[in-house]
Design a protein around this motif. Structure first.
Motif, PDB file in Angstrom:
ATOM      1  N   ALA A  36       0.865  -1.453   0.557  1.00 58.55           N
ATOM      2  CA  ALA A  36      -0.207   0.022   0.223  1.00 58.55           C
ATOM      3  C   ALA A  36       0.877   1.504  -0.129  1.00 58.55           C
ATOM      4  N   ALA A  37       2.156   1.445   0.601  1.00 57.41           N
ATOM      5  CA  ALA A  37       3.265   1.873   0.323  1.00 57.41           C
ATOM      6  C   ALA A  37       3.984   2.804  -1.221  1.00 57.41           C
ATOM      7  N   LEU A  38       3.168   1.644  -1.312  1.00 59.73           N
ATOM      8  CA  LEU A  38       3.720   1.823  -2.797  1.00 59.73           C
ATOM      9  C   LEU A  38       2.780   2.347  -4.041  1.00 59.73           C
ATOM     10  N   SER A  39       1.470   1.861  -3.703  1.00 56.64           N
ATOM     11  CA  SER A  39       0.603   1.571  -5.199  1.00 56.64           C
ATOM     12  C   SER A  39      -0.730   2.545  -5.404  1.00 56.64           C
ATOM     13  N   GLU A  40      -0.302   3.509  -4.460  1.00 52.90           N
ATOM     14  CA  GLU A  40      -0.798   5.002  -4.677  1.00 52.90           C
ATOM     15  C   GLU A  40      -0.519   6.462  -5.374  1.00 52.90           C
ATOM     16  N   PRO A  41      -0.587   7.285  -6.631  1.00 54.99           N
ATOM     17  CA  PRO A  41      -0.171   8.129  -6.561  1.00 54.99           C
ATOM     18  C   PRO A  41       0.839   9.253  -5.582  1.00 54.99           C
ATOM     19  N   ALA A  42       1.420   9.280  -6.049  1.00 55.41           N
ATOM     20  CA  ALA A  42       2.715  10.557  -5.368  1.00 55.41           C
ATOM     21  C   ALA A  42       3.418  11.647  -6.276  1.00 55.41           C
ATOM     22  N   LYS A  43       4.875  11.420  -5.532  1.00 51.90           N
ATOM     23  CA  LYS A  43       5.488  12.675  -6.006  1.00 51.90           C
ATOM     24  C   LYS A  43       6.218  11.989  -7.122  1.00 51.90           C
TER      25      LYS A  43
ATOM     26  N   VAL B 120      13.073  -4.711  -9.023  1.00 50.41           N
ATOM     27  CA  VAL B 120      12.550  -6.147  -9.577  1.00 50.41           C
ATOM     28  C   VAL B 120      11.468  -5.466  -9.904  1.00 50.41           C
ATOM     29  N   ASP B 121       9.955  -5.198 -10.795  1.00 52.35           N
ATOM     30  CA  ASP B 121       9.219  -4.699 -10.889  1.00 52.35           C
ATOM     31  C   ASP B 121       7.997  -5.608 -11.137  1.00 52.35           C
ATOM     32  N   SER B 122       7.232  -6.542 -11.509  1.00 54.86           N
ATOM     33  CA  SER B 122       6.266  -7.102 -11.499  1.00 54.86           C
ATOM     34  C   SER B 122       4.738  -6.739 -11.884  1.00 54.86           C
ATOM     35  N   VAL B 123       4.791  -5.650 -11.611  1.00 61.05           N
ATOM     36  CA  VAL B 123       3.265  -4.180 -10.557  1.00 61.05           C
ATOM     37  C   VAL B 123       2.437  -3.564 -12.428  1.00 61.05           C
ATOM     38  N   GLY B 124       4.065  -2.730 -11.879  1.00 57.64           N
ATOM     39  CA  GLY B 124       3.650  -1.873 -13.081  1.00 57.64           C
ATOM     40  C   GLY B 124       2.902  -0.594 -11.986  1.00 57.64           C
ATOM     41  N   SER B 125       2.563   0.723 -13.337  1.00 56.82           N
ATOM     42  CA  SER B 125       1.139   1.266 -12.706  1.00 56.82           C
ATOM     43  C   SER B 125       1.591   2.364 -11.374  1.00 56.82           C
ATOM     44  N   HIS B 126       0.848   2.944 -10.585  1.00 54.22           N
ATOM     45  CA  HIS B 126       1.774   3.098  -9.461  1.00 54.22           C
ATOM     46  C   HIS B 126       2.912   2.933  -8.718  1.00 54.22           C
ATOM     47  N   THR B 127       2.710   1.450  -7.929  1.00 54.78           N
ATOM     48  CA  THR B 127       3.991   1.039  -7.846  1.00 54.78           C
ATOM     49  C   THR B 127       5.131   1.185  -8.602  1.00 54.78           C
ATOM     50  N   LEU B 128       5.366   1.159 -10.205  1.00 55.32           N
ATOM     51  CA  LEU B 128       6.550   1.692 -11.049  1.00 55.32           C
ATOM     52  C   LEU B 128       6.856   3.017 -10.671  1.00 55.32           C
ATOM     53  N   ALA B 129       5.600   3.724 -10.296  1.00 57.33           N
ATOM     54  CA  ALA B 129       6.330   5.188 -11.062  1.00 57.33           C
ATOM     55  C   ALA B 129       6.735   5.596  -9.258  1.00 57.33           C
ATOM     56  N   ASN B 130       6.044   5.062  -8.039  1.00 61.60           N
ATOM     57  CA  ASN B 130       6.887   5.017  -6.614  1.00 61.60           C
ATOM     58  C   ASN B 130       8.390   4.511  -7.064  1.00 61.60           C
ATOM     59  N   ALA B 131       8.204   3.158  -6.952  1.00 60.40           N
ATOM     60  CA  ALA B 131       9.742   2.321  -7.366  1.00 60.40           C
ATOM     61  C   ALA B 131      10.919   3.566  -8.398  1.00 60.40           C
ATOM     62  N   LEU B 132      10.546   3.736  -9.019  1.00 62.20           N
ATOM     63  CA  LEU B 132      11.553   4.595  -9.914  1.00 62.20           C
ATOM     64  C   LEU B 132      11.184   6.055  -9.320  1.00 62.20           C
ATOM     65  N   ALA B 133      10.761   6.636  -8.781  1.00 65.44           N
ATOM     66  CA  ALA B 133      10.900   7.498  -8.086  1.00 65.44           C
ATOM     67  C   ALA B 133      11.318   7.819  -6.625  1.00 65.44           C
TER      68      ALA B 133
END
Ligand code: NDP
Length: 323
Positions: free
Chosen positions: A198-205, A216-229
């Motif tokens: 949940a700490a990674l799956s919501e919209p964030a900066k 290693v991301d198998s989830v995409g979407s906001h999770t990948l965006a937060n991982a990149l961030a």
């Protein structure tokens, strides 16, 4: 032969049926499938949740392992042990949730001697993709001493194998999961710590505090965006999946201000040499005791129900199907 056949006429149906081997499609290698598996894509196909199947009727099953029965291909002869992953099998060409399959010799890789057919299917496309992700990070130059590596979707197939591989290679792995009850499982696979997804799956900066040397991301979407961030300067993210969604709601900021690399990983059309290299690395680097802890074995008759559970997020690790 018995096979899990998908029909789409007026309505969609998925059921085990008897079909004649003379109906098998053209191919230069005919194989006996001893084990197959359920990957996320098999779940999509068998439940008709996404338009994975392009030819009807279809025999499901993107992966298989067993023995060559007969071959017109120069690289394969009767008795050889093979592994089949992807190439549109189970999508545009009859697949391996069946006693036999007619495949192309160019698609197959040699099953490493370290693995039985059951172990090869415990790995399956999910595990081989996890290895491709690790190899992509290594090619980028990521090393264990660089810092923590995040694995998202950690209790799933790709995630479980990625946790086991990375920890075995000496990385400190942080596992992100929505299944709090699987924390002990993930730690036994080698995760140093477990975080709530949940700490990674919501919209964030698009740029946040630097935490990960690699992901290693198998989830995409906001999770990948937060991982990149949250990836550190010069780090890399291997992206292979879309369990949360196919969107990527981010900006160019992590790439142009932090020199973060986004590494795309595809297993389906990966060239044969890369596949063989990944399977050979799995034979060397994957702890088979950890692999055994990820596996649930089912019969062909249980595959439809289990595919529904997979799509409902109720499956941990890997499913092998004994044919
Ligand atoms: P699994 O279903 O085994 O695992 C997916 C995991 O993702 C789940 O266990 C869950 O982990 C997490 N998850 C599920 N839904 C959500 C959600 N809404 N939000 C956040 N996390 C979620 O699938 P696989 O491991 O087999 O495949 C994972 C992904 O990788 C799929 O999208 C698949 O299509 C893709 N894939 C791509 C390949 C390629 O060639 N690029 C090859 C193989 C797979 P948890 O409960 O631990 O959070």
């Amino acid at each position: 032969m018995r096979a899990l056949v998908l029909h789409k006429e007026a309505v969609f149906s998925a059921a085990v049926a008897d079909i004649a081997t003379t109906e098998l499609p053209a191919g230069d290698v005919r194989v006996q499938v001893d084990y197959s598996t359920l990957n996320y894509k098999d779940g999509l196909a068998i439940t008709n949740a996404a338009p994975v199947v392009r030819l009807w009727p279809m025999v499901a099953g993107i992966d298989g392992s067993g023995t060559v029965l007969e071959s017109q291909h120069p690289d394969w002869k009767a008795g050889d042990a093979f592994v089949q992953n992807g190439w549109g099998v189970g999508e545009t060409h009859w697949g391996c949730l069946a006693e036999q399959a007619s495949l192309k010799g160019d698609w197959l890789v040699r099953r490493p001697a370290a693995f039985s057919a059951r172990q090869a299917m415990a790995i399956g496309t999910a595990g081989y993709t996890a290895m491709l992700c690790v190899m992509a990070l290594e090619r980028h130059g990521v090393k264990p001493e660089d810092g923590d590596v995040l694995v998202t979707g950690a209790s799933g197939g790709v995630g479980s194998v990625a946790v086991a591989l990375l920890s075995g290679l000496g990385y400190r792995v942080v596992a992100s999961t929505g299944k709090a009850a699987e924390a002990a499982y993930l730690q036994a696979l080698g995760a140093h710590s477990v975080v709530d997804r949940a700490a990674l799956s919501e919209p964030a900066k698009p740029m946040q505090a630097e935490r990960w040397a690699a992901v290693v991301d198998s989830v995409g979407s906001h999770t990948l965006a937060n991982a990149l961030a949250q990836t550190r300067y010069g780090g890399a993210v291997a992206a292979c999946g879309l369990a949360q969604g196919r969107d990527l709601p981010t900006t160019v900021v992590p790439f142009i201000l932090r020199n973060v690399a986004l590494l795309g990983v595809d297993s389906v059309m990966a060239p044969r040499a890369l596949r063989q290299a990944a399977w050979d690395r799995l034979a060397r680097d994957l702890d088979t005791d950890k692999l055994a802890s990820m596996v649930e074995e089912i019969s062909l008759d249980q595959a439809v129900d289990k595919a529904q559970a997979l799509m409902a997020g109720q499956v941990r690790g890997r499913i092998v199907v004994k044919i």
